[in-house]
Design a protein around this motif. Structure first.
Motif, PDB file in Angstrom:
ATOM      1  N   SER A 160       0.839  -1.191   0.000  1.00  0.00           N
ATOM      2  CA  SER A 160       0.000   0.000   0.000  1.00  0.00           C
ATOM      3  C   SER A 160       0.876   1.245   0.000  1.00  0.00           C
ATOM      4  O   SER A 160       2.032   1.212   0.365  1.00  0.00           O
ATOM      5  N   ASN A 161       0.305   2.328  -0.453  1.00  0.00           N
ATOM      6  CA  ASN A 161       1.046   3.574  -0.343  1.00  0.00           C
ATOM      7  C   ASN A 161       0.116   4.705   0.054  1.00  0.00           C
ATOM      8  O   ASN A 161      -1.089   4.543   0.155  1.00  0.00           O
ATOM      9  N   VAL A 162       0.728   5.846   0.297  1.00  0.00           N
ATOM     10  CA  VAL A 162       0.003   6.990   0.837  1.00  0.00           C
ATOM     11  C   VAL A 162      -1.164   7.369  -0.054  1.00  0.00           C
ATOM     12  O   VAL A 162      -2.161   7.906   0.395  1.00  0.00           O
ATOM     13  N   LYS A 163      -1.047   7.095  -1.350  1.00  0.00           N
ATOM     14  CA  LYS A 163      -2.064   7.558  -2.285  1.00  0.00           C
ATOM     15  C   LYS A 163      -3.248   6.609  -2.448  1.00  0.00           C
ATOM     16  O   LYS A 163      -4.137   6.863  -3.235  1.00  0.00           O
ATOM     17  N   ASP A 164      -3.259   5.477  -1.715  1.00  0.00           N
ATOM     18  CA  ASP A 164      -4.420   4.576  -1.772  1.00  0.00           C
ATOM     19  C   ASP A 164      -5.717   5.355  -1.574  1.00  0.00           C
ATOM     20  O   ASP A 164      -5.789   6.218  -0.714  1.00  0.00           O
ATOM     21  N   MET A 165      -6.738   5.001  -2.337  1.00  0.00           N
ATOM     22  CA  MET A 165      -8.023   5.673  -2.143  1.00  0.00           C
ATOM     23  C   MET A 165      -8.656   5.200  -0.834  1.00  0.00           C
ATOM     24  O   MET A 165      -8.477   4.052  -0.427  1.00  0.00           O
ATOM     25  N   LEU A 166      -9.424   6.061  -0.222  1.00  0.00           N
ATOM     26  CA  LEU A 166     -10.144   5.664   0.992  1.00  0.00           C
ATOM     27  C   LEU A 166     -11.197   4.628   0.619  1.00  0.00           C
ATOM     28  O   LEU A 166     -11.897   4.782  -0.389  1.00  0.00           O
ATOM     29  N   ASP A 167     -11.299   3.590   1.411  1.00  0.00           N
ATOM     30  CA  ASP A 167     -12.130   2.459   1.037  1.00  0.00           C
ATOM     31  C   ASP A 167     -12.720   1.833   2.306  1.00  0.00           C
ATOM     32  O   ASP A 167     -11.989   1.437   3.214  1.00  0.00           O
ATOM     33  N   LYS A 168     -14.049   1.767   2.326  1.00  0.00           N
ATOM     34  CA  LYS A 168     -14.723   1.247   3.522  1.00  0.00           C
ATOM     35  C   LYS A 168     -14.242  -0.171   3.895  1.00  0.00           C
ATOM     36  O   LYS A 168     -13.937  -0.451   5.054  1.00  0.00           O
ATOM     37  N   GLY A 169     -14.164  -1.056   2.866  1.00  0.00           N
ATOM     38  CA  GLY A 169     -13.765  -2.446   3.125  1.00  0.00           C
ATOM     39  C   GLY A 169     -12.387  -2.512   3.756  1.00  0.00           C
ATOM     40  O   GLY A 169     -12.146  -3.273   4.701  1.00  0.00           O
ATOM     41  N   LYS A 170     -11.472  -1.691   3.225  1.00  0.00           N
ATOM     42  CA  LYS A 170     -10.093  -1.728   3.757  1.00  0.00           C
ATOM     43  C   LYS A 170     -10.036  -1.171   5.174  1.00  0.00           C
ATOM     44  O   LYS A 170      -9.301  -1.672   6.026  1.00  0.00           O
ATOM     45  N   ILE A 171     -10.822  -0.130   5.419  1.00  0.00           N
ATOM     46  CA  ILE A 171     -10.819   0.442   6.780  1.00  0.00           C
ATOM     47  C   ILE A 171     -11.357  -0.602   7.765  1.00  0.00           C
ATOM     48  O   ILE A 171     -10.773  -0.858   8.826  1.00  0.00           O
ATOM     49  N   ILE A 172     -12.456  -1.249   7.376  1.00  0.00           N
ATOM     50  CA  ILE A 172     -13.071  -2.234   8.280  1.00  0.00           C
ATOM     51  C   ILE A 172     -12.138  -3.420   8.514  1.00  0.00           C
ATOM     52  O   ILE A 172     -12.003  -3.922   9.632  1.00  0.00           O
ATOM     53  N   GLU A 173     -11.452  -3.829   7.446  1.00  0.00           N
ATOM     54  CA  GLU A 173     -10.490  -4.934   7.591  1.00  0.00           C
ATOM     55  C   GLU A 173      -9.412  -4.563   8.624  1.00  0.00           C
ATOM     56  O   GLU A 173      -9.060  -5.347   9.499  1.00  0.00           O
ATOM     57  N   LYS A 174      -8.932  -3.316   8.536  1.00  0.00           N
ATOM     58  CA  LYS A 174      -7.877  -2.876   9.476  1.00  0.00           C
ATOM     59  C   LYS A 174      -8.426  -2.697  10.899  1.00  0.00           C
ATOM     60  O   LYS A 174      -7.668  -2.765  11.860  1.00  0.00           O
ATOM     61  N   LEU A 175      -9.712  -2.443  11.006  1.00  0.00           N
ATOM     62  CA  LEU A 175     -10.287  -2.279  12.345  1.00  0.00           C
ATOM     63  C   LEU A 175     -10.313  -3.604  13.092  1.00  0.00           C
ATOM     64  O   LEU A 175     -10.334  -3.638  14.319  1.00  0.00           O
ATOM     65  N   GLY A 176     -10.323  -4.681  12.330  1.00  0.00           N
ATOM     66  CA  GLY A 176     -10.262  -6.007  12.937  1.00  0.00           C
ATOM     67  C   GLY A 176     -11.607  -6.471  13.468  1.00  0.00           C
ATOM     68  O   GLY A 176     -12.593  -5.728  13.460  1.00  0.00           O
ATOM     69  N   GLN A 177     -11.603  -7.711  13.960  1.00  0.00           N
ATOM     70  CA  GLN A 177     -12.847  -8.293  14.444  1.00  0.00           C
ATOM     71  C   GLN A 177     -13.242  -7.670  15.779  1.00  0.00           C
ATOM     72  O   GLN A 177     -12.396  -7.123  16.479  1.00  0.00           O
ATOM     73  N   ASN A 178     -14.518  -7.781  16.079  1.00  0.00           N
ATOM     74  CA  ASN A 178     -15.055  -7.292  17.358  1.00  0.00           C
ATOM     75  C   ASN A 178     -15.008  -5.785  17.520  1.00  0.00           C
ATOM     76  O   ASN A 178     -15.086  -5.269  18.620  1.00  0.00           O
ATOM     77  N   PHE A 179     -14.801  -5.072  16.424  1.00  0.00           N
ATOM     78  CA  PHE A 179     -14.839  -3.613  16.540  1.00  0.00           C
ATOM     79  C   PHE A 179     -16.294  -3.181  16.410  1.00  0.00           C
ATOM     80  O   PHE A 179     -16.971  -3.505  15.435  1.00  0.00           O
ATOM     81  N   GLU A 180     -16.746  -2.438  17.420  1.00  0.00           N
ATOM     82  CA  GLU A 180     -18.179  -2.175  17.533  1.00  0.00           C
ATOM     83  C   GLU A 180     -18.713  -1.150  16.526  1.00  0.00           C
ATOM     84  O   GLU A 180     -19.848  -1.210  16.097  1.00  0.00           O
ATOM     85  N   TYR A 181     -17.861  -0.192  16.161  1.00  0.00           N
ATOM     86  CA  TYR A 181     -18.364   0.975  15.412  1.00  0.00           C
ATOM     87  C   TYR A 181     -18.034   0.874  13.923  1.00  0.00           C
ATOM     88  O   TYR A 181     -17.203   1.621  13.411  1.00  0.00           O
ATOM     89  N   GLU A 182     -18.686  -0.065  13.246  1.00  0.00           N
ATOM     90  CA  GLU A 182     -18.389  -0.300  11.830  1.00  0.00           C
ATOM     91  C   GLU A 182     -19.366   0.405  10.908  1.00  0.00           C
ATOM     92  O   GLU A 182     -19.389   0.163   9.708  1.00  0.00           O
ATOM     93  N   ASN A 183     -20.198   1.250  11.478  1.00  0.00           N
ATOM     94  CA  ASN A 183     -21.195   1.951  10.673  1.00  0.00           C
ATOM     95  C   ASN A 183     -20.518   3.138   9.990  1.00  0.00           C
ATOM     96  O   ASN A 183     -20.619   4.283  10.427  1.00  0.00           O
ATOM     97  N   ILE A 184     -19.792   2.798   8.910  1.00  0.00           N
ATOM     98  CA  ILE A 184     -18.927   3.786   8.249  1.00  0.00           C
ATOM     99  C   ILE A 184     -19.375   3.951   6.803  1.00  0.00           C
ATOM    100  O   ILE A 184     -19.687   2.967   6.131  1.00  0.00           O
ATOM    101  N   GLU A 185     -19.413   5.181   6.333  1.00  0.00           N
ATOM    102  CA  GLU A 185     -19.705   5.415   4.911  1.00  0.00           C
ATOM    103  C   GLU A 185     -18.599   6.289   4.342  1.00  0.00           C
ATOM    104  O   GLU A 185     -18.185   7.259   4.977  1.00  0.00           O
ATOM    105  N   VAL A 219       2.505   4.346   5.067  1.00  0.00           N
ATOM    106  CA  VAL A 219       1.270   4.113   5.826  1.00  0.00           C
ATOM    107  C   VAL A 219       0.126   4.758   5.065  1.00  0.00           C
ATOM    108  O   VAL A 219       0.081   5.985   4.929  1.00  0.00           O
ATOM    109  N   ASP A 220      -0.761   3.937   4.516  1.00  0.00           N
ATOM    110  CA  ASP A 220      -1.828   4.499   3.694  1.00  0.00           C
ATOM    111  C   ASP A 220      -2.943   5.081   4.558  1.00  0.00           C
ATOM    112  O   ASP A 220      -3.013   4.825   5.764  1.00  0.00           O
TER     113      ASP A 220
END
Ligand code: BTN
Length: 264
Positions: free
Chosen positions: A2-27, A180-181
Motif C-alpha cells: 500500500s502507499n500513501v495515495k491509496d483511495m479511501l475504502d470502507k472495506g479496507k478500513i473495516i479490515e484494518k479495524l479487525g474483528q469485534n470492533f463495535e463501530y463499523e457503521n462507516i460510509e 502508511v496508507d
C-alpha cells in the motif's frame, strides 16, 4: 504494497479495524460538501450513535469560527462521527480534547514523531497545522439538552500544495517516504478515538493532552468578540478549559474561542 495515495475504502478500513470492533457503521464518499453538514442532515432524519462519514474531498469544508477548511481530493481524511449518548453540555470540550489526543496517539504510533496540540483542538507538526477539529452540538429546542454531537476531524495527510497563505501555516502528516496508507491511519485513529471515548472521564486523557500542549507556560493572546487580550497560559483544567493570567493579574478560565501564541 500500500502507499500513501491509496483511495479511501470502507472495506479496507473495516479490515484494518479487525474483528469485534463495535463501530463499523462507516460510509465513505468520493466527494461531499461537508461531512459535518451531511451528518447533521442525516441525524435530523434518523442516524445511530457511531455513524461515521468519511470523504475523499469536501467542496464546502467548514472550520471553526465560520472559516473554510481546505479539503482537496485524495490527500486528506475528512471525517465526522455522530455521538448520541446524552452528556452534559459542560463536558463537550472533553470530547474535543480527547479527539486531539486520539489523533496525536495515532500519529505517534505510525510516524514516531511528536505532534503538539494548540488549545483547544489544533494538532501541529513542525510548527504547522496538520489537523483541526470542529465539534458541533445540536440541542433540543425545548429542554436545551444536547441531543447529539458531531465531531468533525480534518486531517492533512499527504496534502502538500496549499493555496496562498495556507502554505505558511499548514502541512501534511505523511511525507513521500511514508508507506502508511490513509485507510490504515483512519482505522488506527478510529480505534484510539473509541477507546478514549469509552473512558472519557479517565483523568489520564487530560494528562496526555497537557503533555502535548504547545500553549501551557506561553504568552498568548485570546479573542473575545472583536478584541484580542494579552495573557499568560498557566494550565488546562480537568474539563479542558485554558487557565490564563491577564496582564492585570486577574485569572480567567477560557472554555472556547481563538488564541494565538505571542513570540517574545
Ligand atoms: C478547524 O481547523 O477550524 C476545524 C476544521 C474541521 C474540519 C473537519 S473536516 C471534516 C468535518 N467536516 C467539515 O466541514 N469540517 C470538519
Amino acid at each position: 504494497m500500500s502507499n500513501v495515495k491509496d483511495m479511501l475504502d470502507k472495506g479496507k478500513i473495516i479490515e484494518k479495524l479487525g474483528q469485534n470492533f463495535e463501530y463499523e457503521n462507516i460510509e465513505v464518499y468520493k466527494s461531499i460538501d461537508s461531512t459535518n453538514t451531511e451528518l447533521k442532515r442525516r441525524a435530523k432524519i434518523v442516524a445511530n450513535h457511531g455513524l461515521t462519514l468519511i470523504a475523499e474531498e469536501q467542496t464546502a469544508g467548514r472550520g471553526r469560527m465560520g472559516r473554510h477548511f481546505y479539503s482537496p481530493a485524495n490527500t486528506g481524511i475528512y471525517m465526522s462521527i455522530l455521538l448520541k449518548p446524552l452528556i452534559p453540555a459542560e463536558d463537550t470540550l472533553l470530547i474535543t480534547t480527547m479527539t486531539s489526543v486520539a489523533l496525536c496517539l495515532s500519529i505517534e504510533e505510525h510516524f514516531h514523531k511528536k505532534p503538539v496540540i494548540k488549545w483547544v483542538n489544533d494538532v501541529y507538526m513542525d510548527n504547522k497545522k496538520v489537523s483541526g477539529i470542529l465539534t458541533e452540538a445540536v440541542s433540543n429546542a425545548v429542554t436545551g439538552e444536547i441531543e447529539y454531537l458531531i465531531v468533525g476531524i480534518g486531517i492533512n495527510y499527504s496534502t502538500g500544495d496549499f493555496p496562498g497563505d495556507i502554505e505558511e501555516i499548514a502541512t501534511g502528516i505523511a511525507d513521500e517516504t511514508s508507506d502508511v496508507d490513509r485507510n490504515t491511519f483512519t482505522a488506527t485513529f478510529l480505534k484510539n478515538f473509541w477507546r478514549l471515548f469509552e473512558n472519557i472521564y479517565d483523568k489520564s486523557i487530560m494528562e496526555q493532552y497537557k503533555e502535548r500542549s504547545m500553549v501551557i507556560g506561553k504568552d498568548i493572546r485570546f479573542l473575545e468578540g472583536k478584541e484580542w487580550t494579552n495573557a499568560h497560559a498557566l494550565d488546562i483544567d480537568d474539563v479542558g478549559g485554558l487557565i490564563v493570567r491577564l496582564e492585570n493579574g486577574e485569572e480567567r478560565v477560557l472554555s472556547t474561542g481563538e488564541i494565538s501564541l505571542r513570540l517574545r
